[in-house]
Design a protein around this motif. Structure first.
Motif: not given
Length: 207
Positions: A111, A116, A182, A186
């Motif tokens: 993150r 990200s 993630l 996402r």
């Protein structure tokens, strides 16, 4: 006055600095890297440009291109440096504790603004360019393989896993779902997600 003896007089020579590439200033390099972080946070990878990075860093585009041939390689360098910090090998005394700790650290790393914003785009580029795929593998997977091997080794020593337990399979079971959620989908992590994922991974490893 007598003329100097040519047999004993050494010719006068002019020393010159050896030719070569200019030394890159580290402060400029760090300013560019800081500008990349700021641009990623502001506009994301797809809209980020070398021009904007240079402007934010207070340098010319040439200074950026001296160091990296494109924004892709600039970001790859940042991802590699970020991954080089490494995931700490947990040592909680239990397999579940180690897996849960590894998931906590990995979820925080995934993150991070660099991860990200950039990893999904890099995965697309990796499908087109083998060298990018190799760089991503080295940056994102190699260190984690070592951490997974340490987790498995400790679990074997504690008697929680058999001696032939496979670290590669352990890595896939532990962080594979996390990467999917993630970096690919996402999506956010609901409350208790990491606890449940750790329990499921441990159960699968012991099966």
């Amino acid at each position: 006055m007598a003329s100097p003896d040519p047999r004993t007089t050494e010719p006068r020579t002019t020393r010159r600095a050896p030719a070569g590439a200019a030394v890159l200033r580290e402060d400029v390099t760090e300013a560019i890297r800081a500008a990349v972080f700021a641009e990623l946070a502001s506009v994301g990878y797809a809209r980020m440009s070398i021009e904007a990075i240079a402007r934010r860093a207070g340098v010319g585009k040439t200074a950026v291109y001296r160091r990296w041939k494109s924004k892709l390689y600039l970001v790859l360098d940042l991802v590699t440096a970020f991954a080089a910090q490494g995931l700490p090998a947990p040592a909680t005394g239990s397999l579940y504790g180690d897996v849960r700790a590894l998931l906590a650290v990995a979820s925080t790393a995934l993150r991070h603004p660099v991860a990200s914003q950039v990893i999904p785009d890099l995965l697309v580029e990796a499908a087109r360019q083998p060298e990018i795929a190799d760089a991503i593998k080295a940056a994102l997977l190699d260190n984690q393989k070592g951490v997974a091997a340490a987790v498995v080794r400790d679990a074997v020593a504690h008697g929680e896993l058999p001696a032939d337990a496979d670290p590669a399979r352990a890595l896939e079971l532990i962080v594979g779902p996390l990467y999917w959620r993630l970096a690919v989908v996402r999506d956010d992590l609901p409350k208790g997600y990491l606890d449940g994922l750790a329990a499921a991974a441990v159960a699968a490893l012991k099966a």
